[in-house]
Scaffold this motif. Structure first.
Motif, PDB file in Angstrom:
ATOM      1  N   GLN A  67       0.842  -1.200   0.000  1.00  0.00           N
ATOM      2  CA  GLN A  67       0.000   0.000   0.000  1.00  0.00           C
ATOM      3  C   GLN A  67       0.872   1.243   0.000  1.00  0.00           C
ATOM      4  O   GLN A  67       2.013   1.220   0.438  1.00  0.00           O
ATOM      5  N   PHE A  68       0.249   2.340  -0.445  1.00  0.00           N
ATOM      6  CA  PHE A  68       0.942   3.620  -0.522  1.00  0.00           C
ATOM      7  C   PHE A  68       0.085   4.676   0.170  1.00  0.00           C
ATOM      8  O   PHE A  68      -1.134   4.694   0.012  1.00  0.00           O
ATOM      9  N   TRP A  69       0.760   5.559   0.917  1.00  0.00           N
ATOM     10  CA  TRP A  69       0.059   6.506   1.775  1.00  0.00           C
ATOM     11  C   TRP A  69       0.722   7.875   1.727  1.00  0.00           C
ATOM     12  O   TRP A  69       1.924   7.984   1.521  1.00  0.00           O
ATOM     13  N   THR A  70      -0.065   8.900   1.992  1.00  0.00           N
ATOM     14  CA  THR A  70       0.461  10.220   2.281  1.00  0.00           C
ATOM     15  C   THR A  70       0.124  10.507   3.742  1.00  0.00           C
ATOM     16  O   THR A  70      -0.906  10.036   4.242  1.00  0.00           O
ATOM     17  N   VAL A  71       1.021  11.249   4.428  1.00  0.00           N
ATOM     18  CA  VAL A  71       0.850  11.480   5.859  1.00  0.00           C
ATOM     19  C   VAL A  71       0.987  12.963   6.174  1.00  0.00           C
ATOM     20  O   VAL A  71       1.951  13.615   5.748  1.00  0.00           O
ATOM     21  N   ASP A  72       0.021  13.466   6.925  1.00  0.00           N
ATOM     22  CA  ASP A  72       0.130  14.798   7.520  1.00  0.00           C
ATOM     23  C   ASP A  72       0.400  14.590   8.995  1.00  0.00           C
ATOM     24  O   ASP A  72      -0.364  13.920   9.681  1.00  0.00           O
ATOM     25  N   SER A  73       1.505  15.164   9.472  1.00  0.00           N
ATOM     26  CA  SER A  73       1.951  14.949  10.832  1.00  0.00           C
ATOM     27  C   SER A  73       2.038  16.290  11.560  1.00  0.00           C
ATOM     28  O   SER A  73       2.563  17.262  11.010  1.00  0.00           O
ATOM     29  N   VAL A  74       1.532  16.325  12.777  1.00  0.00           N
ATOM     30  CA  VAL A  74       1.628  17.521  13.616  1.00  0.00           C
ATOM     31  C   VAL A  74       2.287  17.117  14.928  1.00  0.00           C
ATOM     32  O   VAL A  74       1.795  16.239  15.635  1.00  0.00           O
ATOM     33  N   ILE A  75       3.417  17.759  15.229  1.00  0.00           N
ATOM     34  CA  ILE A  75       4.147  17.520  16.475  1.00  0.00           C
ATOM     35  C   ILE A  75       3.887  18.707  17.388  1.00  0.00           C
ATOM     36  O   ILE A  75       4.034  19.864  16.974  1.00  0.00           O
ATOM     37  N   THR A  76       3.501  18.418  18.623  1.00  0.00           N
ATOM     38  CA  THR A  76       3.284  19.469  19.613  1.00  0.00           C
ATOM     39  C   THR A  76       4.322  19.320  20.718  1.00  0.00           C
ATOM     40  O   THR A  76       4.407  18.264  21.346  1.00  0.00           O
ATOM     41  N   LEU A  77       5.133  20.367  20.914  1.00  0.00           N
ATOM     42  CA  LEU A  77       6.086  20.388  22.018  1.00  0.00           C
ATOM     43  C   LEU A  77       5.312  20.825  23.248  1.00  0.00           C
ATOM     44  O   LEU A  77       4.775  21.937  23.304  1.00  0.00           O
ATOM     45  N   GLU A  78       5.223  19.952  24.216  1.00  0.00           N
ATOM     46  CA  GLU A  78       4.348  20.176  25.370  1.00  0.00           C
ATOM     47  C   GLU A  78       4.766  21.361  26.241  1.00  0.00           C
ATOM     48  O   GLU A  78       3.919  22.033  26.815  1.00  0.00           O
ATOM     49  N   ALA A  79       6.056  21.665  26.331  1.00  0.00           N
ATOM     50  CA  ALA A  79       6.531  22.734  27.207  1.00  0.00           C
ATOM     51  C   ALA A  79       5.944  24.097  26.832  1.00  0.00           C
ATOM     52  O   ALA A  79       5.580  24.883  27.691  1.00  0.00           O
ATOM     53  N   GLU A 104       0.497   8.474  -7.484  1.00  0.00           N
ATOM     54  CA  GLU A 104       0.475   9.664  -6.645  1.00  0.00           C
ATOM     55  C   GLU A 104       1.596   9.621  -5.609  1.00  0.00           C
ATOM     56  O   GLU A 104       2.256  10.630  -5.336  1.00  0.00           O
ATOM     57  N   TRP A 105       1.841   8.430  -5.051  1.00  0.00           N
ATOM     58  CA  TRP A 105       2.916   8.263  -4.078  1.00  0.00           C
ATOM     59  C   TRP A 105       4.267   8.571  -4.724  1.00  0.00           C
ATOM     60  O   TRP A 105       5.072   9.324  -4.175  1.00  0.00           O
ATOM     61  N   ARG A 106       4.524   7.982  -5.889  1.00  0.00           N
ATOM     62  CA  ARG A 106       5.805   8.221  -6.581  1.00  0.00           C
ATOM     63  C   ARG A 106       5.984   9.694  -6.920  1.00  0.00           C
ATOM     64  O   ARG A 106       7.073  10.246  -6.788  1.00  0.00           O
ATOM     65  N   ASP A 107       4.904  10.337  -7.385  1.00  0.00           N
ATOM     66  CA  ASP A 107       4.970  11.756  -7.738  1.00  0.00           C
ATOM     67  C   ASP A 107       5.243  12.627  -6.510  1.00  0.00           C
ATOM     68  O   ASP A 107       5.817  13.702  -6.631  1.00  0.00           O
ATOM     69  N   GLY A 108       4.849  12.186  -5.314  1.00  0.00           N
ATOM     70  CA  GLY A 108       5.047  12.960  -4.093  1.00  0.00           C
ATOM     71  C   GLY A 108       6.420  12.814  -3.475  1.00  0.00           C
ATOM     72  O   GLY A 108       6.820  13.650  -2.650  1.00  0.00           O
ATOM     73  N   LEU A 109       7.148  11.749  -3.831  1.00  0.00           N
ATOM     74  CA  LEU A 109       8.473  11.529  -3.250  1.00  0.00           C
ATOM     75  C   LEU A 109       9.436  12.652  -3.637  1.00  0.00           C
ATOM     76  O   LEU A 109       9.390  13.147  -4.760  1.00  0.00           O
TER      77      LEU A 109
END
Length: 178
Positions: free
Chosen positions: A33-45, A171-176
């Motif tokens: 399978q092929f995926w796109t990921v949106d990731s949000v990191i929150t620094l707790e401090a 779409e995955w290959r085009d996004g790399l």
């Protein structure tokens, strides 16, 4: 009479034989399978948030009960999650590689059948002492990862929410990144 006895003896020998059953292993389908990921990191401090984008390929190697996730960041960094799966116990160990260097190892559990998982949970400790706990809910078209990094004081240093959306290979290959 003698001829009849011989036939009976042959008949007795044949009825006394056992048939050996041969168990044939079930065919196991592989996952690709092929995926796109949106990731949000929150620094707790300070509640500062950072966004990242990834392109992920998930695939299995049924012969070795291994599942791979290759996460490519837009800057070209490759993170590989290598799950060594015990299908009978619904558990796994995971090795995490950053650009092919082992960074951490952990263990976890999953719910579901073979490669059709609906939930997973695992933990590991990073080289900087941060313990990471990951949980994920999986459907046919999305995976939602929630990760929490716990510092030496036991409190959450950071959280990461990642939403994976299924895409086709083109779409995955085009996004790399190039």
């Amino acid at each position: 009479m003698r001829r009849f006895s011989s036939i009976c003896a042959v008949g007795l020998v044949l009825t006394g034989c056992t048939i050996k059953e041969v168990t044939v292993a079930e065919e196991t389908e592989s996952l690709s399978q092929f995926w796109t990921v949106d990731s949000v990191i929150t620094l707790e401090a300070n509640q500062m948030q950072l966004s990242e984008e990834y392109w992920v390929q998930r695939y299995s190697v049924p012969e070795t009960n291994t599942l791979f996730e290759d996460w490519t960041a837009i800057d070209g960094t490759l993170t590989t999650y290598e799950y060594h799966v015990d299908l009978s116990a619904n558990s796994f160990t995971v090795d995490i590689y950053m650009n092919e260097s082992l960074e951490a190892s952990g263990e976890g559990i999953f719910e579901g059948e073979q490669w059709d998982w609906t939930y997973l949970e695992y933990g590991y400790q990073q080289s900087d002492g941060v313990s990471v706990v990951t949980v994920a809910n999986l459907t046919d078209s999305s995976i939602v990862y929630e990760r929490v990094g716990y510092g030496m004081n036991g409190g959450a240093d950071w959280t990461m929410d990642e939403v994976m959306t299924l895409v086709d290979e083109t779409e995955w290959r085009d996004g790399l990144p190039e």
